[in-house]
Design an enzyme around this catalytic site. Sequence first.
Site, PDB file in Angstrom:
ATOM      1  N   SER A   1       4.286  -1.129   4.189  1.00 44.67           N
ATOM      2  CA  SER A   1       4.414  -2.775   4.674  1.00 44.67           C
ATOM      3  C   SER A   1       4.590  -3.469   3.688  1.00 44.67           C
ATOM      4  O   SER A   1       3.863  -3.578   2.531  1.00 44.67           O
ATOM      5  CB  SER A   1       3.403  -2.996   5.528  1.00 44.67           C
ATOM      6  OG  SER A   1       3.271  -1.900   6.896  1.00 44.67           O
TER       7      SER A   1
ATOM      8  N   GLU B   1      -9.750  -2.275   5.710  1.00 44.00           N
ATOM      9  CA  GLU B   1      -8.576  -2.641   6.309  1.00 44.00           C
ATOM     10  C   GLU B   1      -8.765  -3.646   7.823  1.00 44.00           C
ATOM     11  O   GLU B   1      -8.149  -4.343   7.836  1.00 44.00           O
ATOM     12  CB  GLU B   1      -7.743  -1.570   6.588  1.00 44.00           C
ATOM     13  CG  GLU B   1      -6.370  -1.894   6.917  1.00 44.00           C
ATOM     14  CD  GLU B   1      -5.178  -0.455   6.861  1.00 44.00           C
ATOM     15  OE1 GLU B   1      -5.760   0.454   6.833  1.00 44.00           O
ATOM     16  OE2 GLU B   1      -4.104  -0.710   7.077  1.00 44.00           O
TER      17      GLU B   1
ATOM     18  N   SER C   1       1.100   6.495   2.447  1.00 38.35           N
ATOM     19  CA  SER C   1       1.645   7.540   3.157  1.00 38.35           C
ATOM     20  C   SER C   1       3.179   8.116   2.551  1.00 38.35           C
ATOM     21  O   SER C   1       3.829   7.632   1.820  1.00 38.35           O
ATOM     22  CB  SER C   1       2.089   6.862   4.728  1.00 38.35           C
ATOM     23  OG  SER C   1       1.143   6.542   5.133  1.00 38.35           O
TER      24      SER C   1
ATOM     25  N   GLN D   1       0.710  -1.336   0.006  1.00 44.91           N
ATOM     26  CA  GLN D   1       0.185  -0.043  -0.070  1.00 44.91           C
ATOM     27  C   GLN D   1       0.872   1.118  -0.121  1.00 44.91           C
ATOM     28  O   GLN D   1       1.637   1.523   0.941  1.00 44.91           O
ATOM     29  CB  GLN D   1      -0.743  -0.011   1.090  1.00 44.91           C
ATOM     30  CG  GLN D   1      -1.724   1.095   1.391  1.00 44.91           C
ATOM     31  CD  GLN D   1      -2.500   1.081   2.899  1.00 44.91           C
ATOM     32  OE1 GLN D   1      -2.267   0.264   3.599  1.00 44.91           O
ATOM     33  NE2 GLN D   1      -3.428   1.961   3.200  1.00 44.91           N
ATOM     34  N   GLY D   2       1.026   2.076  -1.008  1.00 46.04           N
ATOM     35  CA  GLY D   2       1.754   3.266  -1.203  1.00 46.04           C
ATOM     36  C   GLY D   2       0.723   4.416  -0.993  1.00 46.04           C
ATOM     37  O   GLY D   2       0.710   5.013  -2.069  1.00 46.04           O
TER      38      GLY D   2
HETATM   39  C1  LIG Z   1       3.614  -0.647  11.468  1.00 42.86           C
HETATM   40  C2  LIG Z   1       3.167   0.316  10.457  1.00 42.86           C
HETATM   41  C3  LIG Z   1       2.916   0.006   9.164  1.00 42.86           C
HETATM   42  C4  LIG Z   1       2.450   1.119   8.424  1.00 42.86           C
HETATM   43  N1  LIG Z   1       2.227   0.655   6.891  1.00 42.86           N
HETATM   44  C5  LIG Z   1       1.678   1.282   5.928  1.00 42.86           C
HETATM   45  C6  LIG Z   1       1.640   0.907   4.705  1.00 42.86           C
HETATM   46  O1  LIG Z   1       1.563  -0.268   4.192  1.00 42.86           O
HETATM   47  N2  LIG Z   1       1.445   1.789   3.625  1.00 42.86           N
HETATM   48  C7  LIG Z   1       1.166   3.257   3.937  1.00 42.86           C
HETATM   49  O2  LIG Z   1       0.903   4.056   3.141  1.00 42.86           O
HETATM   50  N3  LIG Z   1       1.402   3.698   5.395  1.00 42.86           N
HETATM   51  C8  LIG Z   1       1.604   2.814   6.424  1.00 42.86           C
HETATM   52  N4  LIG Z   1       1.876   3.313   7.480  1.00 42.86           N
HETATM   53  C9  LIG Z   1       2.010   4.588   7.751  1.00 42.86           C
HETATM   54  C10 LIG Z   1       0.711   5.044   8.604  1.00 42.86           C
HETATM   55  O3  LIG Z   1      -0.588   5.208   7.978  1.00 42.86           O
HETATM   56  C11 LIG Z   1       1.147   6.647   9.235  1.00 42.86           C
HETATM   57  O4  LIG Z   1       2.251   6.484   9.965  1.00 42.86           O
HETATM   58  C12 LIG Z   1      -0.048   7.268   9.874  1.00 42.86           C
HETATM   59  O5  LIG Z   1      -1.100   7.426   8.954  1.00 42.86           O
HETATM   60  C13 LIG Z   1       0.377   8.379  10.738  1.00 42.86           C
HETATM   61  O6  LIG Z   1       1.079   9.485   9.829  1.00 42.86           O
HETATM   62  P1  LIG Z   1       2.433  10.141  10.289  1.00 42.86           P
HETATM   63  O7  LIG Z   1       3.349   8.752  10.646  1.00 42.86           O
HETATM   64  O8  LIG Z   1       2.840  10.904   9.086  1.00 42.86           O
HETATM   65  O9  LIG Z   1       2.207  10.833  11.476  1.00 42.86           O
HETATM   66  P2  LIG Z   1       1.643  12.194  11.631  1.00 42.86           P
HETATM   67  O10 LIG Z   1       0.217  12.167  10.813  1.00 42.86           O
HETATM   68  O11 LIG Z   1       2.455  13.267  11.151  1.00 42.86           O
HETATM   69  O12 LIG Z   1       1.064  12.578  13.093  1.00 42.86           O
HETATM   70  C14 LIG Z   1       1.884  12.800  14.029  1.00 42.86           C
HETATM   71  C15 LIG Z   1       1.333  13.142  15.352  1.00 42.86           C
HETATM   72  O13 LIG Z   1       0.414  14.204  14.953  1.00 42.86           O
HETATM   73  C16 LIG Z   1      -1.058  13.977  15.612  1.00 42.86           C
HETATM   74  N5  LIG Z   1      -1.852  14.320  14.604  1.00 42.86           N
HETATM   75  C17 LIG Z   1      -1.853  14.355  13.228  1.00 42.86           C
HETATM   76  N6  LIG Z   1      -2.867  14.952  12.870  1.00 42.86           N
HETATM   77  C18 LIG Z   1      -3.817  15.428  13.813  1.00 42.86           C
HETATM   78  C19 LIG Z   1      -4.822  15.952  13.955  1.00 42.86           C
HETATM   79  N7  LIG Z   1      -5.698  16.512  13.150  1.00 42.86           N
HETATM   80  N8  LIG Z   1      -5.438  16.145  15.175  1.00 42.86           N
HETATM   81  C20 LIG Z   1      -4.598  15.670  16.287  1.00 42.86           C
HETATM   82  N9  LIG Z   1      -3.633  14.941  16.361  1.00 42.86           N
HETATM   83  C21 LIG Z   1      -3.079  14.919  14.941  1.00 42.86           C
HETATM   84  C22 LIG Z   1      -0.849  12.281  15.405  1.00 42.86           C
HETATM   85  O14 LIG Z   1      -1.920  11.700  16.044  1.00 42.86           O
HETATM   86  C23 LIG Z   1       0.721  11.998  15.864  1.00 42.86           C
HETATM   87  O15 LIG Z   1       0.799  12.054  17.289  1.00 42.86           O
HETATM   88  C24 LIG Z   1       2.488   2.449   8.662  1.00 42.86           C
HETATM   89  C25 LIG Z   1       2.603   2.670  10.058  1.00 42.86           C
HETATM   90  C26 LIG Z   1       2.796   1.934  10.680  1.00 42.86           C
HETATM   91  C27 LIG Z   1       3.345   2.207  12.079  1.00 42.86           C
END
Ligand SMILES: Cc1cc2nc3c(=O)[nH]c(=O)nc-3n(C[C@H](O)[C@H](O)[C@H](O)COP(=O)(O)OP(=O)(O)OC[C@H]3O[C@@H](n4cnc5c(N)ncnc54)[C@H](O)[C@@H]3O)c2cc1C
Length: 399
Positions: free
Chosen positions: A164, A251, A132, A129-130
Amino acid sequence: MDLNLSPAEEAFAQELRSWLQRNLPPQWRESRLRALSEDEAAAICMQWQKKLGDGGWLGLAWPREYGGRGATMMEQVIFMLETHRADAPPTVDRAGLRLLGPTLMELGTPDQKQRFLGPLIRGEVVWCQGFSETDAGSDLANLRTRAVLQGDHYIVNGHKIWSSNAHYASWCMLLARTNPDVPKHKGITMLAVEMNSPGVTRRPIRQISGITGGPHGFNEIFFDNVSVPRENVIGGVDNGWQVGMKAITYERGLFTMLVQIQFETVWQELRDFARTTRRGGRALIDSAVVRERLAQSYSDIRLMRLSNLRYITRYMRGMRPGEESSLMKLHWTATDQRLYDLAMALGGPASLVMPKGARALYEGTWISDYFHSRASSIYGGTQDIQRNLIAERMYGLPR
Ligand SMILES: Cc1cc2nc3c(=O)[nH]c(=O)nc-3n(C[C@H](O)[C@H](O)[C@H](O)COP(=O)(O)OP(=O)(O)OC[C@H]3O[C@@H](n4cnc5c(N)ncnc54)[C@H](O)[C@@H]3O)c2cc1C
C-alpha cells in the site's frame, strides 16, 4: 467505561477543534478530494500530513522524548472523532506512523531513532510495508526476496506485492531472506530501504475500483541489486520474523474505532436514502426487508463500537489485548461487507455508477467503498487466518 470527557480531555478536544478551524482549508476537506485526480488528492493529503506534523498532532501517543504528546488512548479517540467531524483528509503515510515508529522505539538503534523518528513525526516522509510476495501472504515466512551482505551493504533482489502506498513512499520497511540455510522463520531480516535507491521499481496495481495510488492503492515493487547500508537492519540480523510480527501487532490498534465512525456515517446515508427514495410506488423504508437489513447493520456497528470501547478500557487498565483483536477483525469485516451489500441493494442499478460518473450515488463513494469492503476479508490477516488464531489461541484447539 466512562464516556464523559474529563476536564483535561475536554480541554484537549477544544484545543484540537480550534486548531482544525484555523488550519483546515475548505478545499482540503476529504469530501472535496473526490472531485480531484488521485495525484492531486495525494498532494493535498501530503500537505495536510505536514501541517499536522507542524502542529504536533502526529504520533500523538508517542512518548515526549520522541516528539510525541504521550497522549492517552481516549485522546487518540477524540482526535479521530474530531478530525472525522471536521472532514479532514487522511495522511498519506500510514505504515510509518502506525507500524515502523512504535517498532523503532522498541527495537531501533539510537542512530535509527535519530534518523527516522523525527521526519516521521514532522510528517515529512511516507513509509510503505514490503512484506507480502506472490507466494508469501498468509504464509509470510515463505518469502523469497534475498538480501546478501557484501562488505558494508546488503544487496537486495526480489519482488514484493500489495504494498500500500509504495507509489508515494520515500522508504520501505522490507522483509528479506538473509539466511536460506535455517528454518524459514529464522533467516529473515527487516531492512529500511530508501525507495529512490537505484534498482527499485514500483508498479501500481490498478484495481476494479479504479484506484491506483492513494490511501487505498497498492503496488508491486521490484528490487534489482539494490544496495542497502547494513546499519539499516532493524531489530537484528535474522530476527526479522519477530520484528515483523511485532510491527503487525501495532497495525490494528485503534484503527477499528476510526472505521466504525466511518460506518456510522454511511449507515445514516443509507437510512436517509431509504426514507427519501421511492421505488414501485412506495418508499424503500416501507419494505420490511429493508428495515430488517438496516437494523442488522445498525446492530453490527453498535457491537463494533462496544467492542472498541472494551478494547480501549482494557488497554487503559494496562492489559494488553490478545486474540480479541482477531474477533474484532472478523466482526469488522462482516460489518463492512454487510453494510456495503445493503448500499448496493438500496441503490439498485444506479449504485453501479463509478465515481465522477454522471448520477453516481453519493459521488460514487458507495461503489468504491463496496469494492474496498471485499478487501477487508484479506488485509491485516484473512478471515481464515483470524479463525485459526481464535481456534488455536483462544480455544486451544489443535492446529
Ligand atoms: C487492501 C490491501 C492492502 C494490503 N497492503 C499490504 C501492504 O502494504 N504490504 C504488504 O506487505 N502486504 C499488503 N497486503 C497483502 C496482505 O497482507 C495479503 O494479501 C494477505 O496476507 C493474504 O495473503 P495472500 O493474498 O497471499 O493470500 P493467501 O495467503 O494465498 O490466501 C489465499 C486463501 O487461502 C486461505 N488460507 C491461506 N492460508 C490458510 C491457512 N493456514 N488456513 C486456512 N486458510 C488459509 C486464505 O484465507 C485465503 O482465502 C494488502 C492486502 C490488501 C487486500
